[in-house]
Scaffold this motif. Structure first.
Motif, short mmCIF file in Angstrom:
data_model
loop_
_atom_site.label_atom_id
_atom_site.label_comp_id
_atom_site.label_asym_id
_atom_site.label_seq_id
_atom_site.Cartn_x
_atom_site.Cartn_y
_atom_site.Cartn_z
N GLN A 161 0.83 -1.21 0.00
CA GLN A 161 0.00 0.00 0.00
C GLN A 161 0.86 1.26 0.00
N ALA A 162 1.92 1.25 0.82
CA ALA A 162 2.82 2.42 0.87
C ALA A 162 3.49 2.64 -0.48
N MET A 163 3.85 1.56 -1.15
CA MET A 163 4.48 1.68 -2.47
C MET A 163 3.50 2.27 -3.47
N GLN A 164 2.24 1.83 -3.41
CA GLN A 164 1.24 2.35 -4.34
C GLN A 164 0.93 3.82 -4.05
N ILE A 165 0.91 4.19 -2.77
CA ILE A 165 0.69 5.60 -2.43
C ILE A 165 1.82 6.46 -2.99
N ALA A 166 3.06 5.99 -2.86
CA ALA A 166 4.20 6.72 -3.40
C ALA A 166 4.07 6.88 -4.91
N ALA A 167 3.64 5.81 -5.58
CA ALA A 167 3.44 5.88 -7.03
C ALA A 167 2.31 6.85 -7.37
N ASN A 168 1.23 6.81 -6.60
CA ASN A 168 0.09 7.71 -6.84
C ASN A 168 0.50 9.18 -6.73
N ILE A 169 1.31 9.48 -5.71
CA ILE A 169 1.73 10.87 -5.49
C ILE A 169 2.55 11.37 -6.67
N ALA A 170 3.37 10.50 -7.25
CA ALA A 170 4.17 10.90 -8.41
C ALA A 170 3.27 11.32 -9.57
N PHE A 171 2.14 10.63 -9.75
CA PHE A 171 1.22 10.99 -10.83
C PHE A 171 0.38 12.22 -10.48
N LEU A 172 0.09 12.39 -9.20
CA LEU A 172 -0.62 13.60 -8.80
C LEU A 172 0.26 14.83 -9.01
N GLU A 173 1.56 14.68 -8.78
CA GLU A 173 2.49 15.77 -9.07
C GLU A 173 2.50 16.08 -10.57
N MET A 174 2.46 15.01 -11.36
CA MET A 174 2.44 15.18 -12.81
C MET A 174 1.16 15.91 -13.23
N ALA A 175 0.05 15.62 -12.55
CA ALA A 175 -1.24 16.21 -12.92
C ALA A 175 -1.30 17.70 -12.62
N ARG A 176 -0.45 18.20 -11.73
CA ARG A 176 -0.54 19.60 -11.37
C ARG A 176 -0.23 20.50 -12.58
N ASP A 177 0.61 20.05 -13.47
CA ASP A 177 0.85 20.83 -14.70
C ASP A 177 -0.46 21.00 -15.47
N PHE A 178 -1.26 19.92 -15.50
CA PHE A 178 -2.57 20.00 -16.16
C PHE A 178 -3.47 20.97 -15.42
N PHE A 179 -3.46 20.93 -14.08
CA PHE A 179 -4.31 21.82 -13.29
C PHE A 179 -3.98 23.28 -13.58
N ILE A 180 -2.69 23.60 -13.65
CA ILE A 180 -2.27 24.97 -13.92
C ILE A 180 -2.76 25.43 -15.29
N ARG A 181 -2.56 24.61 -16.28
CA ARG A 181 -2.99 24.98 -17.64
C ARG A 181 -4.51 25.09 -17.72
N HIS A 182 -5.21 24.20 -17.02
CA HIS A 182 -6.68 24.24 -17.02
C HIS A 182 -7.17 25.54 -16.37
N ALA A 183 -6.54 25.94 -15.27
CA ALA A 183 -6.91 27.19 -14.61
C ALA A 183 -6.66 28.38 -15.52
N ALA A 184 -5.51 28.37 -16.21
CA ALA A 184 -5.19 29.46 -17.12
C ALA A 184 -6.22 29.55 -18.24
N GLN A 185 -6.61 28.41 -18.76
CA GLN A 185 -7.58 28.38 -19.85
C GLN A 185 -8.92 28.95 -19.40
N LEU A 186 -9.39 28.54 -18.21
CA LEU A 186 -10.68 29.02 -17.72
C LEU A 186 -10.65 30.50 -17.37
N CYS A 187 -9.47 31.00 -16.99
CA CYS A 187 -9.34 32.40 -16.60
C CYS A 187 -8.92 33.29 -17.76
N GLY A 188 -8.69 32.70 -18.91
CA GLY A 188 -8.30 33.48 -20.08
C GLY A 188 -6.87 33.97 -20.05
N ALA A 189 -6.02 33.32 -19.25
CA ALA A 189 -4.61 33.71 -19.18
C ALA A 189 -3.83 33.00 -20.28
#
Length: 421
Positions: A161-189
Motif C-alpha cells: 500500500q505504501a508503495m502504491q501511495i508513493a506511485a500515486n503521489i508521483a502521478f498527482l504531481e504530474m497532474a498539477r501541470d494539467f491543473f495549472i494549464r486548465h486554470a489558465a484556460q478558464l481564466c483566459g490567461a
C-alpha cells in the motif's frame, strides 16, 4: 449560506442584474463589492466539499493498479489529466501504474478549479488566474497533501500500500501541470505564461511533504519486513566447523523478497523512488549483517562463518548489479550503484578475511579499503573473532605459516584498537 453552489448562483444573478442596470447608467459597483467580500467564504465552502470527497476516495481506495479495458477508459482516466508516460496508446486491457484514487482526485481538483474560476469570472477580475492558482495550491497542500499524510501515518498501510501511495503521489504531481494549464484556460490567461521553468519547479514541490513521508513510511515498512528475514541469523552456528555451502539459509528468503519487491516497484514507481527503495533495502541488509556480528548473543565466531557471510554478500552483490542494470537505473545514475549500498558489510568481511588485518590502522589503506568501517565496531567484532582450540587461525601444527601470520596480524590489530580506544 452553507452551500458553495448557492453562493455561486447568487453571484451569477447579481452579475446579470448589474449588467442590466449598467445599460441604463446606474452605478453597480456596490453590489459587486458586496459579493467580492464573500470570496473567501465561498472558497471555504468549496474547500469543505472537496475535502470530504478527497478524504472519502483516499480512505476507500483499494491501492490496486487500475485496469482499463478500452480506449475510452484510457481517455477518461489518463489522457484527460495528462497522466500518460508515453505518446503511444497502449494495448488493452491496460494496467495503469496508479490506483483509482488518482483520476478520482484529479476530477475533484478540476471541479474545484472550475468552481473557483466561475466565481471570479463574474465581476471582471483582472488577476483571476493568480487568485485561482493560489487557491489551487491551497487545496493541493492543505487538503490533498494533508489527506495523504493522514493515511500514511495511520499505521494501517503495509509495504504494497505504501508503495502504491508513493506511485500515486508521483502521478498527482504530474497532474498539477494539467491543473495549472486548465486554470489558465478558464481564466483566459496566456498558456505560455504558465509554462515558465519557475511554474514547473513549483509544481514539483507542492506535494513534496506527502511524497517524502510516503518514501519514509515505505522504507520503514520495508526494513521491518527485512528484519524478519535477517533475524534468521540468530539461528546461525557462529563457530561451525564447516564452511556453509552456498551461503547461509537466510539469504534465500531475503533474495526472494527482494526480487518480488523490485519487480513490483519497477512497474509503478518513478526512477528516483525505485532507486531509493533498492538502495534503502540493500543498505539495511548491510547494516543488519554488521549488527549480527555486533550482537550480544554472538560471543565468538570463527573464520568458517565469515566465509559463509562472504558467500552471502557475493550473492547480494550479484543481485544488486543485475537489478541496477535491468531496471535502467545504470543509465540514470552513472556515478552510483546498488552494490555501493553493501559497502560496510563488504569491507568488514574483507577485513576479517584479510591476510594483513593490522593494515586497518594505516590511514592510507584504511581510507582506500575500509572507509565505511567504524573503529569501535571493528574493535568489538575483532575481539570476538576466535577459532578453537588454539586461537584465531589454529595451532602451528595444523595451519600454514600464512594462516599464522594472519593470526599475528589480527592480534596486532586488536591490541592497537584497544590502545586507540
Amino acid at each position: 449560506m452553507d452551500s458553495a453552489t448557492h453562493l455561486l448562483l447568487v453571484k451569477h444573478y447579481v452579475t446579470l442584474f448589474g449588467a442590466a442596470l449598467r445599460q441604463y447608467g446606474y452605478e453597480v459597483a456596490p453590489p459587486f463589492e458586496a459579493m467580492d467580500c464573500s470570496r473567501d467564504k465561498y472558497h471555504q465552502l468549496l474547500f469543505a466539499e472537496c475535502k470530504e470527497q478527497i478524504v472519502s476516495i483516499i480512505s476507500n481506495d483499494t491501492y490496486e493498479q487500475m485496469v482499463m479495458k478500452k480506449d475510452t477508459d484510457y481517455e477518461n482516466h489518463v489522457l484527460s489529466f495528462h497522466l500518460q508516460t508515453t505518446d503511444i496508446t497502449p494495448a488493452f486491457p491496460y494496467i495503469a501504474p496508479f490506483s483509482a484514487m488518482v483520476p478520482d482526485a484529479c476530477r475533484i481538483v478540476r471541479s474545484f478549479i472550475k468552481g473557483s474560476a466561475d466565481f471570479l469570472s463574474h465581476g471582471g477580475h483582472s488577476n483571476s488566474f493568480n487568485v485561482v492558482k493560489r487557491y489551487l495550491d491551497k487545496i493541493l497542500i492543505d487538503v490533498l497533501n494533508e489527506a495523504l499524510l493522514n493515511t500514511i501515518h495511520s499505521g494501517s498501510v503495509g509495504v504494497s500500500q505504501a508503495m502504491q501511495i508513493a506511485a500515486n503521489i508521483a502521478f498527482l504531481e504530474m497532474a498539477r501541470d494539467f491543473f495549472i494549464r486548465h486554470a489558465a484556460q478558464l481564466c483566459g490567461a496566456p498558456i505560455r505564461s504558465v509554462e515558465r521553468p519557475q511554474a514547473s519547479l513549483t509544481a514539483k514541490v507542492v506535494l513534496k511533504t506527502s511524497r517524502d513521508a510516503a518514501y519514509i513510511a515505505l522504507l520503514s515498512l520495508l526494513n521491518n519486513k527485512l528484519d524478519e528475514f535477517m533475524a534468521l541469523t540468530e539461528n546461525i552456528n557462529w563457530i561451525t566447523e564447516e564452511i556453509p555451502e552456498n551461503g547461509n539459509e537466510y539469504i534465500n528468503e531475503v533474495l526472494i523478497y527482494l526480487e518480488t519487491l523490485m519487480s513490483t516497484a519497477q512497474h509503478i514507481l518513478p526512477s528516483d523512488a525505485l532507486y531509493r527503495v533498492g538502495s534503502g533495502a540493500l543498505e539495511h541488509i548491510s547494516d543488519s549483517i554488521v549488527s549480527a556480528f555486533l550482537s550480544d548473543s554472538v560471543k565468538r565466531f570463527n573464520v568458517n562463518i565469515v566465509t559463509g557471510f562472504n558467500s552471502d554478500l557475493r550473492i547480494l552483490e550479484s543481485f544488486a548489479d543485475e537489478k541496477f542494470h535491468a531496471t535502467g537505473l545504470s543509465e540514470i545514475y552513472k556515478d552510483g550503484s546498488f552494490r555501493e549500498c553493501l559497502l560496510e558489510a563488504r569491507q568488514l568481511i574483507n577485513l576479517l578475511l584479510s591476510n594483513q588485518p593490522e593494515n586497518f590502522m594505516n590511514p592510507v589503506i584504511r581510507e582506500r579499503n575500509y572507509s565505511a568501517l567504524d573503529y569501535k565496531k571493528v574493535a568489538t567484532i575483532c575481539d570476538k573473532f576466535k577459532d578453537s582450540p588454539d586461537g584465531l587461525f589454529g595451532s602451528l601444527s595444523n595451519r600454514s605459516n600464512k594462516q599464522n601470520a594472519r593470526k599475528k596480524s589480527m592480534d596486532v590489530l586488536k591490541k592497537r584498537l584497544k590502545d586507540f580506544n
